[in-house]
Scaffold this motif. Sequence first.
Motif, short mmCIF file in Angstrom:
data_model
loop_
_atom_site.label_atom_id
_atom_site.label_comp_id
_atom_site.label_asym_id
_atom_site.label_seq_id
_atom_site.Cartn_x
_atom_site.Cartn_y
_atom_site.Cartn_z
N THR A 110 -0.78 -0.87 8.73
CA THR A 110 -0.79 -0.25 7.40
C THR A 110 0.11 -1.02 6.44
O THR A 110 -0.27 -1.27 5.28
N ALA A 114 -0.99 -3.34 3.17
CA ALA A 114 -0.35 -3.12 1.88
C ALA A 114 0.22 -4.42 1.33
O ALA A 114 0.16 -4.68 0.11
N GLU A 117 -2.64 -6.30 -0.13
CA GLU A 117 -3.17 -5.69 -1.36
C GLU A 117 -2.18 -5.78 -2.52
O GLU A 117 -2.58 -5.68 -3.69
N SER A 118 -0.90 -5.95 -2.22
CA SER A 118 0.13 -5.93 -3.28
C SER A 118 -0.04 -7.05 -4.29
O SER A 118 0.46 -6.96 -5.41
N HIS A 164 1.29 5.64 5.10
CA HIS A 164 0.19 5.67 4.13
C HIS A 164 0.64 6.14 2.75
O HIS A 164 -0.14 6.09 1.79
N PRO A 168 1.77 1.89 0.12
CA PRO A 168 1.12 1.66 -1.18
C PRO A 168 2.07 1.85 -2.36
O PRO A 168 1.90 1.18 -3.39
N ALA A 171 3.74 -1.34 -2.70
CA ALA A 171 2.76 -2.35 -3.13
C ALA A 171 2.53 -2.32 -4.64
O ALA A 171 2.32 -3.37 -5.25
N ASN A 443 -7.53 0.79 6.46
CA ASN A 443 -7.88 0.29 5.12
C ASN A 443 -9.06 1.04 4.52
O ASN A 443 -9.44 0.78 3.38
N GLU A 457 -6.71 8.47 0.84
CA GLU A 457 -5.74 7.50 1.30
C GLU A 457 -6.47 6.29 1.86
O GLU A 457 -7.69 6.21 1.79
N ILE A 459 -5.03 2.09 1.93
CA ILE A 459 -4.07 1.48 1.02
C ILE A 459 -4.61 1.26 -0.39
O ILE A 459 -4.01 1.71 -1.37
N ARG A 460 -5.75 0.61 -0.54
CA ARG A 460 -6.25 0.29 -1.88
C ARG A 460 -6.52 1.55 -2.69
O ARG A 460 -6.28 1.61 -3.90
N MET A 463 -3.27 3.16 -3.74
CA MET A 463 -2.71 2.37 -4.84
C MET A 463 -3.35 2.76 -6.17
O MET A 463 -2.68 2.80 -7.20
#
Length: 478
Positions: A110, A114, A117-118, A164, A168, A171, A443, A457, A459-460, A463
């Motif tokens: 997880t 993140a 994706e950050s 979770h 994010p 991120a 994800n 939830e 990650i993306r 976010m």
Amino acid sequence: MSMLKDTYPLYLNNKAVQSNTDLAVTDKYTGEVAFRVALADSKTIDVAIAGAVKAAEPMAQMASYERQNVLMHCVSGFKERFDELAYALCVEAGKPIKDSEGEVTRLIDTFRIAAEESVRMTGEVQPLDISARAKGYQGMWKRVPIGPCSFISPFNFPLNLAAHKIAPAIAVGCPFVMKPASRTPLGAIIMGEILAETDLPEGAFSILPTSRDGANLFTEDDRLKLLSFTGSPDVGWALKAKAGKKKVVLELGGNAAVIIDEDADLNDALERVIFGAFYQSGQSCIGVQRIIIHDSIYNTFRDMLVARAGKLVSGNPHDRETFIGPMIDVKEAARLDGWIQEAVADGAKLLCGGKRDGAMLEATLLENVPRTAKANREEAFGPLAILSRFTDFDAALDEVNDSKFGLQAGIFTRDIFKSLDAWDRLDVGGVVINDVPSYRVDNMPYGGVKDSGLGREGIRFAMEDMTEIRNLVIRRRK
């Protein structure tokens, strides 16, 4: 050999504070106190929220690579402390050691997702000249952090469900205050220990075990811009009603169903359904609770399930052979035991299990359970599954939907058209084909409808909830 210390601090504005040792956390198998943790009072929570407000601007100004570095430091730290994290989880949650190790692996996944994706917080260029009046205008938008966030995480996945929320937030650059479950706070505290080694701005995070009575500020304080809660539906919807103007994300309960169609590979389905119903003693919101089996294979598959459930090893979660450990406490085990007895009294047939010893409850299967029984209508959250039969696939889909919950559903079928029909018709957040509803990759967009919650939830998707869209319009001079 114990890897645990006698006492643990809370984390206030990035710093460890051992203000007291008021929270006693038990070993869920022995019932004895395993360690003590500092408990936050309302004054401490207030200071933490003020710190998060102060940290909002410096957090928002962090470069993408700086946020990524923080997350990758966590990945390294979790890997180094893998055995300690798994052991702590086994003790404080009573989770069998293999499941505990699996959860640490997901924690690492997880944070790694993140970190990736950050650096992908993209926006869009948008043409605005859709009519003559907008000729010469250009638009674009980007995502900006929503601001200080409030997180409340549950006891059943105390590492990964906290991750979770935390991962994010870092991120996107949101400071946060977190209330971990008071029965299982240690995973979040170890995360705090590792985060404290980074260069996050002061006030970026606080991890505050507290009693439910002292937690009102997490929900009601207007300085917080988002509340993300994972837990029971009754508590979640009550918190939403008190949350005021802030955005609310709820990951709540379920009584997930799986359909076993007549063309299913029964040996394959058997192992997955047993896992889905009974892993970590059924204490999962997407655990298999309702097993809906085609009439032509019902007797065969029922007998396979009963034989396999009877071979599951219950006992000490530290033993590697143990599949079913204790439920979180005696009260929860007694509640579910009562539901089982109630269903049997109303005409259900006990196929296997049904015996309780303290917090230990056997893997239990029931059939002929009345539609009105709690074992059918409510969330069992323990090692119980109920069997029913169907002849018409559309009727089976209706049965899945006959629930106030809608988190995930599973279908074992080789028919692509039935799979697509299920995806169209099932009123749930996710449909899993040829596996149980208990399957989750960290994800994917995960969440429910109806009483199972709001938002997603993964990650993306988290976010997106933790950011606002900020638009820019440019008028080009002639």
